[in-house]
Motif scaffolding. Structure first.
Motif, mmCIF file in Angstrom:
data_model
loop_
_atom_site.group_PDB
_atom_site.id
_atom_site.type_symbol
_atom_site.label_atom_id
_atom_site.label_comp_id
_atom_site.label_asym_id
_atom_site.label_seq_id
_atom_site.Cartn_x
_atom_site.Cartn_y
_atom_site.Cartn_z
ATOM 1 N N GLY A 106 0.804 -1.205 0.000
ATOM 2 C CA GLY A 106 0.000 0.000 0.000
ATOM 3 C C GLY A 106 0.842 1.261 0.000
ATOM 4 O O GLY A 106 2.069 1.213 0.106
ATOM 5 N N TRP A 107 0.160 2.396 -0.111
ATOM 6 C CA TRP A 107 0.899 3.648 -0.224
ATOM 7 C C TRP A 107 1.637 3.997 1.067
ATOM 8 O O TRP A 107 2.709 4.599 1.027
ATOM 9 N N GLN A 108 1.080 3.602 2.228
ATOM 10 C CA GLN A 108 1.792 3.858 3.478
ATOM 11 C C GLN A 108 3.129 3.126 3.515
ATOM 12 O O GLN A 108 4.150 3.682 3.928
ATOM 13 N N ASP A 109 3.129 1.862 3.080
ATOM 14 C CA ASP A 109 4.365 1.089 3.044
ATOM 15 C C ASP A 109 5.370 1.726 2.086
ATOM 16 O O ASP A 109 6.566 1.805 2.393
ATOM 17 N N TYR A 110 4.886 2.188 0.948
ATOM 18 C CA TYR A 110 5.771 2.820 -0.032
ATOM 19 C C TYR A 110 6.442 4.057 0.561
ATOM 20 O O TYR A 110 7.667 4.215 0.496
ATOM 21 N N LEU A 111 5.654 4.936 1.176
ATOM 22 C CA LEU A 111 6.226 6.154 1.746
ATOM 23 C C LEU A 111 7.170 5.856 2.908
ATOM 24 O O LEU A 111 8.200 6.525 3.077
ATOM 25 N N GLN A 112 6.841 4.842 3.698
ATOM 26 C CA GLN A 112 7.733 4.474 4.803
ATOM 27 C C GLN A 112 9.071 3.952 4.283
ATOM 28 O O GLN A 112 10.128 4.287 4.824
ATOM 29 N N ARG A 113 9.028 3.127 3.241
ATOM 30 C CA ARG A 113 10.279 2.594 2.688
ATOM 31 C C ARG A 113 11.135 3.709 2.100
ATOM 32 O O ARG A 113 12.363 3.740 2.303
ATOM 33 N N VAL A 114 10.503 4.626 1.370
ATOM 34 C CA VAL A 114 11.258 5.734 0.801
ATOM 35 C C VAL A 114 11.838 6.609 1.919
ATOM 36 O O VAL A 114 13.015 6.988 1.875
ATOM 37 N N ALA A 115 11.035 6.912 2.928
ATOM 38 C CA ALA A 115 11.505 7.759 4.024
ATOM 39 C C ALA A 115 12.701 7.135 4.732
ATOM 40 O O ALA A 115 13.699 7.812 5.009
ATOM 41 N N HIS A 116 12.614 5.849 5.034
ATOM 42 C CA HIS A 116 13.732 5.198 5.725
ATOM 43 C C HIS A 116 14.941 5.050 4.803
ATOM 44 O O HIS A 116 16.085 5.064 5.275
ATOM 45 N N GLY A 117 14.711 4.926 3.508
ATOM 46 C CA GLY A 117 15.835 4.894 2.569
ATOM 47 C C GLY A 117 16.577 6.213 2.548
ATOM 48 O O GLY A 117 17.823 6.244 2.545
ATOM 49 N N SER A 230 16.202 10.390 18.264
ATOM 50 C CA SER A 230 15.969 10.820 16.885
ATOM 51 C C SER A 230 15.171 9.801 16.084
ATOM 52 O O SER A 230 14.285 10.173 15.310
ATOM 53 N N LEU A 231 15.466 8.505 16.265
ATOM 54 C CA LEU A 231 14.727 7.502 15.498
ATOM 55 C C LEU A 231 13.258 7.476 15.896
ATOM 56 O O LEU A 231 12.365 7.444 15.038
ATOM 57 N N ALA A 232 12.982 7.511 17.197
ATOM 58 C CA ALA A 232 11.598 7.507 17.664
ATOM 59 C C ALA A 232 10.862 8.756 17.186
ATOM 60 O O ALA A 232 9.691 8.693 16.781
ATOM 61 N N GLU A 233 11.534 9.898 17.209
ATOM 62 C CA GLU A 233 10.913 11.132 16.747
ATOM 63 C C GLU A 233 10.638 11.077 15.250
ATOM 64 O O GLU A 233 9.594 11.552 14.783
ATOM 65 N N PHE A 234 11.572 10.492 14.501
ATOM 66 C CA PHE A 234 11.380 10.328 13.056
ATOM 67 C C PHE A 234 10.161 9.459 12.785
ATOM 68 O O PHE A 234 9.303 9.794 11.963
ATOM 69 N N GLU A 235 10.076 8.323 13.480
ATOM 70 C CA GLU A 235 8.952 7.404 13.283
ATOM 71 C C GLU A 235 7.623 8.073 13.645
ATOM 72 O O GLU A 235 6.628 7.936 12.929
ATOM 73 N N GLU A 236 7.604 8.797 14.750
ATOM 74 C CA GLU A 236 6.375 9.444 15.198
ATOM 75 C C GLU A 236 5.927 10.515 14.211
ATOM 76 O O GLU A 236 4.739 10.604 13.855
ATOM 77 N N ALA A 237 6.888 11.332 13.742
ATOM 78 C CA ALA A 237 6.543 12.382 12.782
ATOM 79 C C ALA A 237 6.093 11.780 11.456
ATOM 80 O O ALA A 237 5.170 12.299 10.810
ATOM 81 N N GLU A 239 4.600 8.824 11.045
ATOM 82 C CA GLU A 239 3.258 8.289 11.242
ATOM 83 C C GLU A 239 2.214 9.414 11.254
ATOM 84 O O GLU A 239 1.119 9.264 10.685
ATOM 85 N N ASP A 240 2.554 10.537 11.889
ATOM 86 C CA ASP A 240 1.641 11.675 11.900
ATOM 87 C C ASP A 240 1.394 12.186 10.486
ATOM 88 O O ASP A 240 0.258 12.523 10.109
ATOM 89 N N LEU A 241 2.462 12.237 9.688
ATOM 90 C CA LEU A 241 2.324 12.684 8.309
ATOM 91 C C LEU A 241 1.429 11.744 7.516
ATOM 92 O O LEU A 241 0.530 12.182 6.777
ATOM 93 N N LEU A 242 1.633 10.447 7.658
ATOM 94 C CA LEU A 242 0.808 9.476 6.931
ATOM 95 C C LEU A 242 -0.652 9.574 7.360
ATOM 96 O O LEU A 242 -1.566 9.454 6.526
ATOM 97 N N ASP A 243 -0.895 9.782 8.656
ATOM 98 C CA ASP A 243 -2.267 9.932 9.134
ATOM 99 C C ASP A 243 -2.921 11.169 8.524
ATOM 100 O O ASP A 243 -4.105 11.136 8.133
ATOM 101 N N ARG A 244 -2.155 12.280 8.435
ATOM 102 C CA ARG A 244 -2.715 13.495 7.853
ATOM 103 C C ARG A 244 -3.027 13.302 6.371
ATOM 104 O O ARG A 244 -4.050 13.760 5.870
ATOM 105 N N ILE A 245 -2.134 12.597 5.671
ATOM 106 C CA ILE A 245 -2.378 12.326 4.251
ATOM 107 C C ILE A 245 -3.654 11.527 4.079
ATOM 108 O O ILE A 245 -4.497 11.827 3.225
#
Length: 252
Positions: A106-117, A230-237, A239-245
């Motif tokens: 799904g699109w959430q998985d796609y954006l997460q993979r790109v973000a972590h890349g 930093s990693l936890a903050e990255f993940e939280e931000a 997830e917030d972005l994906l929820d807003r989308i």
């Protein structure tokens, strides 16, 4: 990036301006140089010594050749920097294509993979990430860090394939790239990367000589404020972005 045997041993008792040029070069066979090999060597040199140390002369010594030999493959420092940045972004593009599962998440998985890349690039090359953020892209409406035309095309096509309309796909591209730049520039700066040529890297391990006696809350909370989340903050931000989308686009 793993060392490919291009880098010389560097003496610790020479001036910063000449450190890179002080080692023993590695003799290369005639014709062994290539543009990609030179760009990889430049990446290694920047990772170890910082962007400000990169000159054609020092890179030539790093590669074990005269600087003039490099000009057959790169036209100068600007071309060199553009090539280094393009290589990292192109490698991310290929990695993301290769890692995409047959059954897409799904699109959430796609954006997460790109973000972590992108985050992996920032942490592996903190001295270079500010250049990724600031080098002129191929067109003024192409936004770093996803700064190539094919990245933009694939990103937008992927979102539209998941049901995003044109306006929503463009909006996601803008908010996603803004999120990545803001989060990751702060993170690499916290690890000591200078964000502009005029800024010196900060030694994260050396506490500043601050007198906090008149700031009781800061005095009490300073150890907690100094913790690295930093990693936890990255993940939280993220997830917030994906929820807003999801809320703004009403995508299934």
């Amino acid at each position: 990036m793993a060392n490919r045997g291009w880098g010389p041993d560097v003496s610790q008792d020479v001036d910063d301006g000449d450190r890179v040029a002080s080692g023993q070069g590695i003799e290369r066979r005639a014709g062994a140089l290539s543009r990609r090999a030179i760009l990889d060597a430049a990446t290694e040199m920047i990772d170890q010594h910082g962007l400000q140390q990169l000159t054609m002369r020092r890179l030539g010594t790093w590669c074990g050749v005269e600087a003039m030999a490099l000009y057959r493959y790169v036209s100068g420092r600007e071309d060199l920097l553009n090539g280094v940045v393009d290589n990292l972004i192109d490698d991310l593009y290929e990695d993301q294509l290769a890692s995409r599962d047959a059954e897409d998440g799904g699109w959430q998985d796609y954006l997460q993979r790109v973000a972590h890349g992108v985050r992996a690039i920032a942490l592996e090359h903190p001295q270079l990430f500010p250049a990724i953020a600031t080098r002129p892209p191929e067109a003024p409406w192409v936004r770093p860090p996803l700064r190539s035309l094919r990245w933009m095309e694939t990103f937008l096509a992927t979102l539209r394939g998941f049901g995003f309309n044109r306006e929503a796909a463009v909006g996601v591209y803008r908010s996603f790239t803004t999120f990545l730049l803001g989060q990751l520039l702060l993170e690499v700066a916290a690890h000591g990367a200078p964000l502009s040529p005029a800024m010196d890297a900060v030694d994260g391990g050396a506490p500043l000589p601050l007198d906090l006696q008149q700031y009781p809350n800061l005095l009490e909370l300073a150890p907690m404020l100094a913790e690295d989340h930093s990693l936890a903050e990255f993940e939280e931000a993220l997830e917030d972005l994906l929820d807003r989308i999801e809320t703004n686009t009403h995508t299934p």
